[in-house]
Motif scaffolding. Structure first.
Motif, PDB file in Angstrom:
ATOM      1  N   ARG A  27       0.822  -1.215   0.000  1.00 43.21           N
ATOM      2  CA  ARG A  27       0.000   0.000   0.000  1.00 43.21           C
ATOM      3  C   ARG A  27       0.858   1.267   0.000  1.00 43.21           C
ATOM      4  N   GLN A  28       2.055   1.187   0.548  1.00 45.61           N
ATOM      5  CA  GLN A  28       2.941   2.347   0.569  1.00 45.61           C
ATOM      6  C   GLN A  28       3.881   2.389  -0.628  1.00 45.61           C
ATOM      7  N   GLY A  29       3.736   1.428  -1.535  1.00 47.62           N
ATOM      8  CA  GLY A  29       4.553   1.440  -2.741  1.00 47.62           C
ATOM      9  C   GLY A  29       5.984   1.021  -2.524  1.00 47.62           C
ATOM     10  N   ILE A  30       6.240   0.121  -1.555  1.00 46.41           N
ATOM     11  CA  ILE A  30       7.593  -0.305  -1.208  1.00 46.41           C
ATOM     12  C   ILE A  30       7.754  -1.779  -1.545  1.00 46.41           C
ATOM     13  N   ASP A  31       8.840  -2.115  -2.206  1.00 43.59           N
ATOM     14  CA  ASP A  31       9.141  -3.529  -2.434  1.00 43.59           C
ATOM     15  C   ASP A  31       9.433  -4.208  -1.104  1.00 43.59           C
ATOM     16  N   PRO A  32       9.077  -5.497  -0.972  1.00 43.60           N
ATOM     17  CA  PRO A  32       9.245  -6.155   0.331  1.00 43.60           C
ATOM     18  C   PRO A  32      10.686  -6.203   0.821  1.00 43.60           C
ATOM     19  N   ASP A  33      11.673  -6.282  -0.109  1.00 42.69           N
ATOM     20  CA  ASP A  33      13.057  -6.332   0.360  1.00 42.69           C
ATOM     21  C   ASP A  33      13.569  -4.978   0.825  1.00 42.69           C
ATOM     22  N   ALA A  34      12.815  -3.910   0.514  1.00 45.22           N
ATOM     23  CA  ALA A  34      13.184  -2.574   0.988  1.00 45.22           C
ATOM     24  C   ALA A  34      12.347  -2.140   2.186  1.00 45.22           C
ATOM     25  N   ALA A  35      11.358  -2.940   2.547  1.00 42.91           N
ATOM     26  CA  ALA A  35      10.460  -2.599   3.652  1.00 42.91           C
ATOM     27  C   ALA A  35      10.969  -3.210   4.947  1.00 42.91           C
ATOM     28  N   ALA A  36      10.468  -2.689   6.055  1.00 38.96           N
ATOM     29  CA  ALA A  36      10.742  -3.310   7.349  1.00 38.96           C
ATOM     30  C   ALA A  36      10.011  -4.647   7.396  1.00 38.96           C
ATOM     31  N   PRO A  37      10.592  -5.673   8.054  1.00 43.20           N
ATOM     32  CA  PRO A  37       9.925  -6.972   8.106  1.00 43.20           C
ATOM     33  C   PRO A  37       8.485  -6.902   8.607  1.00 43.20           C
ATOM     34  N   ALA A  38       8.223  -6.014   9.585  1.00 43.53           N
ATOM     35  CA  ALA A  38       6.874  -5.932  10.151  1.00 43.53           C
ATOM     36  C   ALA A  38       5.851  -5.426   9.144  1.00 43.53           C
ATOM     37  N   GLN A  39       6.315  -4.758   8.075  1.00 41.76           N
ATOM     38  CA  GLN A  39       5.386  -4.239   7.068  1.00 41.76           C
ATOM     39  C   GLN A  39       4.982  -5.293   6.048  1.00 41.76           C
ATOM     40  N   VAL A  40       5.792  -6.326   5.897  1.00 45.30           N
ATOM     41  CA  VAL A  40       5.554  -7.330   4.865  1.00 45.30           C
ATOM     42  C   VAL A  40       4.549  -8.355   5.399  1.00 45.30           C
ATOM     43  N   GLY A  41       3.416  -8.454   4.720  1.00 50.87           N
ATOM     44  CA  GLY A  41       2.352  -9.343   5.169  1.00 50.87           C
ATOM     45  C   GLY A  41       1.423  -8.714   6.186  1.00 50.87           C
ATOM     46  N   ALA A  42       1.707  -7.488   6.609  1.00 52.68           N
ATOM     47  CA  ALA A  42       0.881  -6.831   7.624  1.00 52.68           C
ATOM     48  C   ALA A  42      -0.433  -6.369   7.009  1.00 52.68           C
ATOM     49  N   GLY A  43      -1.491  -7.077   7.301  1.00 53.95           N
ATOM     50  CA  GLY A  43      -2.814  -6.673   6.843  1.00 53.95           C
ATOM     51  C   GLY A  43      -3.257  -7.287   5.540  1.00 53.95           C
ATOM     52  N   GLY A  44      -2.370  -8.030   4.865  1.00 48.51           N
ATOM     53  CA  GLY A  44      -2.809  -8.593   3.607  1.00 48.51           C
ATOM     54  C   GLY A  44      -1.666  -9.124   2.766  1.00 48.51           C
ATOM     55  N   MET A  45      -1.883  -9.152   1.458  1.00 47.49           N
ATOM     56  CA  MET A  45      -0.986  -9.813   0.516  1.00 47.49           C
ATOM     57  C   MET A  45       0.160  -8.907   0.085  1.00 47.49           C
ATOM     58  N   SER A  46       1.336  -9.493   0.000  1.00 45.95           N
ATOM     59  CA  SER A  46       2.500  -8.805  -0.539  1.00 45.95           C
ATOM     60  C   SER A  46       2.499  -8.953  -2.058  1.00 45.95           C
ATOM     61  N   LEU A  47       2.493  -7.820  -2.760  1.00 42.23           N
ATOM     62  CA  LEU A  47       2.476  -7.815  -4.225  1.00 42.23           C
ATOM     63  C   LEU A  47       3.611  -6.919  -4.707  1.00 42.23           C
ATOM     64  N   ALA A  48       4.535  -7.484  -5.495  1.00 39.52           N
ATOM     65  CA  ALA A  48       5.679  -6.683  -5.930  1.00 39.52           C
ATOM     66  C   ALA A  48       6.064  -6.918  -7.379  1.00 39.52           C
ATOM     67  N   THR A  49       5.716  -8.064  -7.947  1.00 40.58           N
ATOM     68  CA  THR A  49       6.184  -8.402  -9.289  1.00 40.58           C
ATOM     69  C   THR A  49       5.058  -8.958 -10.144  1.00 40.58           C
ATOM     70  N   LEU A  50       5.342  -9.025 -11.429  1.00 43.75           N
ATOM     71  CA  LEU A  50       4.378  -9.630 -12.354  1.00 43.75           C
ATOM     72  C   LEU A  50       4.163 -11.101 -12.012  1.00 43.75           C
ATOM     73  N   ASP A  51       5.216 -11.776 -11.531  1.00 42.86           N
ATOM     74  CA  ASP A  51       5.050 -13.172 -11.120  1.00 42.86           C
ATOM     75  C   ASP A  51       4.048 -13.297  -9.974  1.00 42.86           C
ATOM     76  N   ASP A  52       4.078 -12.343  -9.031  1.00 39.25           N
ATOM     77  CA  ASP A  52       3.095 -12.352  -7.938  1.00 39.25           C
ATOM     78  C   ASP A  52       1.682 -12.265  -8.494  1.00 39.25           C
ATOM     79  N   ALA A  53       1.472 -11.357  -9.458  1.00 37.46           N
ATOM     80  CA  ALA A  53       0.143 -11.180 -10.045  1.00 37.46           C
ATOM     81  C   ALA A  53      -0.283 -12.430 -10.806  1.00 37.46           C
ATOM     82  N   ARG A  54       0.679 -13.072 -11.478  1.00 39.42           N
ATOM     83  CA  ARG A  54       0.345 -14.319 -12.180  1.00 39.42           C
ATOM     84  C   ARG A  54      -0.110 -15.392 -11.199  1.00 39.42           C
ATOM     85  N   ARG A  55       0.621 -15.493 -10.081  1.00 34.53           N
ATOM     86  CA  ARG A  55       0.245 -16.497  -9.080  1.00 34.53           C
ATOM     87  C   ARG A  55      -1.125 -16.191  -8.483  1.00 34.53           C
ATOM     88  N   LEU A  56      -1.444 -14.910  -8.307  1.00 29.45           N
ATOM     89  CA  LEU A  56      -2.745 -14.535  -7.757  1.00 29.45           C
ATOM     90  C   LEU A  56      -3.881 -14.982  -8.672  1.00 29.45           C
TER      91      LEU A  56
END
Length: 717
Positions: free
Chosen positions: A133-162
């Motif tokens: 939601r804040q426009g941050i890739d998971p490897d640049a985010a704090a660990p507590a932000q990744v998965g907090a409240g919902g799905m982590s989406l960062a790449t086209l592969d993520d969207a394909r899997r969804l």
């Protein structure tokens, strides 16, 4: 007498209406009879209750209460849409079963969707995590932000899997993208296009809510003007390319979950909607183009009739606002998504949350929600399992198929109580909306801290009422179950997830052409269009790279005081947590001994009260059938080895018992805390002088006393 004569006589003897058999009673007569039963207690004190909206709930309403209301003549499907935005309500178009799938990875969301879509789910409702939601890739985010409240989406592969194996042409979306839509939308559009879904077949909502994210996070990834520019670009593109997609979200969850009153929550939503209308108009879009693209999302809480009325009032007020912008009747029709309240859900006695969600879901349905998420009973703990998803999903089906709510159009319409409450809530919400407007609109009001301060005051009132048990939460501050065996809950391991997502990002970057990606991002920096976003996505750009590029060369982003998220039960849950930790640490639960004086009838009322009072703080209560003498009670109290002793009897008994019993206990064990059940006003100072440390009674602050006792006895720090 002939048969015909008998038949005529019989027919004439039957009254035409049942009520004709009774003498009509006036409100004045009813009130006089009610006051007689109160035996001197003021009518307003006992039978009229004041809500946090400053609405006085009456015990009975009558026709005169709604005689002058202007909206009573309206019909479903016609302005001001108080009864419904659709002529046939849910009869032809049932509410969407839009259960949130709040899992941290696209694979898990996809698996849950594939399991639930054949079993009643009708909308793919995917909350995104804080980093996304804040426009941050998971490897640049704090660990507590990744998965907090919902799905982590960062790449086209993520969207394909969804989207894997999902029939996207038949599944409406409900995705709140954060402050910016284009990065998330680009990933999802590109993945859907690979599966053969053209954008004109997209349905549902894929929308940004910059002001809602500002209120929740305290900051934005870009200036508000840049957010509005990108929102206008996304909306303009969708008008041509995705005509069935809503692109602008107005979510009031953040205000509700911070403890706002209904009027405050609605006022903030109205002000946010107005801000978006103005911003889009400034960027060349017409109100009749923008308003139908807006999705409102709100929470529905525990006060059933108020919550039904609030949805009706919201339709009416938004229609008034859009009409003031010269919007036509089609544009005045609000689209309402509702979720049952997170504020009301508890971590203890969690199965009660099923009952809470049932009442809230019924209010949402009766109020006319277009789509609905019903809370999983374990929502306050973590991720739902298959069982909790199934129970929540099946509640929709029961309300539709067994209760037949989809056959009813505005079922409470015409009710004196509901119509009056609709008008009163509308007035409260409109007043708060106007106050925000006087501060310069929603963004300026947030910057000044005006909504935050008002909501904090209401939240403090709510917590005070809960602390004093004037507001009851079953299983928490009333009727707690200390023997509860809680089910297993799954919570996210943020460190492990962060590492896994970082590995996903490395793999994605290793399998792209860096030169092609740089070129596409360079084009995006100058164009900031949907087409340029899609080109960058296909070149391998990540969500964080898209967001950084779209927000480059921008003016400073706004900073405000964020609204904190709370739940009603959290204070008492902290007491229970501390008591449970103490039990695990010491091998025994903190205990209170009840020194019950006299026969059962003499002490039972207060011993029962004391039992519930202390159990709300996680204390074990050592009860008994009563003692005949002070000496007997003192000996039993000392033998029980409890750090707290509570004397329970009648006010008439206390003068002969309290000083002697307190002295007997404290002489032998001075550290014992002695408490008196009751509050005999004339003798408070006398009993304190005799050694009584605390008084518990109906007007006492239960939370404050329990917290103080926990600190005193080393249960909590």
């Amino acid at each position: 007498m002939t048969h015909d004569a008998q038949e005529t006589t019989t027919e004439s003897a039957v009254p035409e209406r049942l009520f004709d058999m009774f003498t009509p009673a006036s409100y004045a007569e009813w009130r006089a009879a009610a006051e007689k039963t109160l035996k001197g207690v003021p009518f307003e004190k006992r039978l009229v209750s004041k809500t946090f909206e400053n609405i006085l709930l009456q015990p009975i309403y009558n026709a005169s209460d709604i005689a002058d209301l202007p909206h009573l003549g309206s019909l479903p499907g016609f302005a001001p849409f108080v009864r419904d935005t659709r002529i046939l309500g849910p009869v032809r178009e049932r509410w969407q079963v839009a259960q949130e799938l709040p899992y941290p990875t696209a694979t898990e969301v996809n698996q849950a969707a594939q399991a639930d879509l054949p079993r009643g789910l009708t909308t793919l409702n995917v909350p995104l995590d804080q980093a996304t939601r804040q426009g941050i890739d998971p490897d640049a985010a704090a660990p507590a932000q990744v998965g907090a409240g919902g799905m982590s989406l960062a790449t086209l592969d993520d969207a394909r899997r969804l989207f894997d194996q999902l029939d996207l042409a038949r599944i409406p979306l409900l995705i709140q993208t954060g402050a910016l839509s284009l990065p998330v939308a680009g990933l999802l559009l590109a993945a859907a296009a690979e599966r053969g879904l053209s954008s004109d077949r997209w349905q549902g909502t894929l929308a940004a809510d910059p002001l809602g994210n500002l209120a929740a996070e305290g900051s934005l990834p870009a200036s508000l003007e840049r957010c509005y520019d990108l929102l206008a670009e996304w909306t303009r593109w969708a008008m041509t390319n995705a005509p069935h997609l809503r692109t602008i979200m107005v979510s009031s969850y953040v205000y509700h979950n911070s403890g706002a009153s209904i009027g405050q929550e609605m006022g903030c939503a109205l002000a946010t909607g107005v801000a978006y209308l103005r911003a889009m108009q400034e960027r060349g879009l017409d109100v009749n183009e923008v308003a139908p693209r807006m999705q409102f999302a709100c929470s529905v809480g525990a006060n059933f009739f108020l919550e039904v009325a609030r949805l009706r009032a919201m339709r009416m007020l938004w229609a008034r606002i859009v009409a003031a912008f010269d919007g036509n009747e089609q544009a005045q029709r609000i689209h309402l998504h509702v979720r049952t309240s997170a504020w009301t859900k508890t971590r203890y006695d969690v199965y009660n949350n099923m009952l809470r969600a049932t009442g809230e879901a019924m209010a949402a349905v009766m109020g006319g929600a277009h789509s609905l998420h019903i809370s999983h009973f374990d929502e306050a703990w973590g991720l739902p399992d298959e069982f909790s998803r199934r129970i929540a999903r099946n509640l929709h089906i029961i309300l539709q198929e067994e209760c037949n709510f989809f056959r009813l159009i505005d079922p409470p319409g015409g009710s004196w109580a509901v119509e009056k409450l609709t008008d009163e809530i509308a007035a409260q919400a409109w007043a708060f909306f106007q106050e925000i407007e006087r501060h310069g609109g929603m963004a300026a009001a947030l910057a000044a801290g005006m909504p935050q301060e008002a909501i904090a005051a209401t939240r403090n009132e709510r917590f005070a009422a809960i602390a004093q048990r004037r507001d009851v939460i079953i299983g928490i501050n009333m009727y707690p179950n200390l023997d509860e065996k809680r089910p297993e809950f799954r919570q996210i391991d943020h460190l492990q997830l962060h590492a896994a997502r970082a590995a996903d990002l490395r793999h994605s970057r290793d399998n792209r052409s860096d030169e092609a990606c740089r070129t596409a991002l360079s084009n995006l920096a100058t164009q900031r269009s949907v087409a340029a976003v899609l080109a960058a996505v296909r070149a391998g750009a990540t969500l964080g790279e898209l967001s950084c590029t779209l927000t480059a060369a921008d003016t400073p982003a706004p900073q405000v005081t964020p609204l904190p998220t709370h739940r009603a039960a959290e204070q008492f849950e902290q007491l229970r947590d501390a008591a449970d930790a103490y039990t695990a640490r010491t091998g025994r639960r903190p205990a209170v001994f009840l020194a019950n004086i006299g026969p059962l009838a003499q002490h039972k009322a207060r011993s029962d009260f004391a039992t519930g009072f202390f159990q709300a703080g996680g204390f074990a209560v050592i009860n008994n059938d009563g003692f005949a003498s002070v000496e007997e009670a003192a000996n039993a109290a000392l033998a029980a080895d409890a750090d707290i002793v509570t004397i329970c009897s009648t006010d008439d008994t206390y003068p002969a018992v309290v000083p002697a019993l307190t002295h007997a206990i404290k002489t032998q064990r001075p550290t014992t805390t002695v408490i008196l059940a009751g509050y005999p006003t004339d003798l408070i100072d006398t009993y304190r002088a005799a050694g009584i440390d605390e008084f518990i009674h109906l007007r006492a602050n239960c939370y404050d006393i329990l917290a103080r006792l926990q600190r005193l006895k080393g249960v909590a720090a």
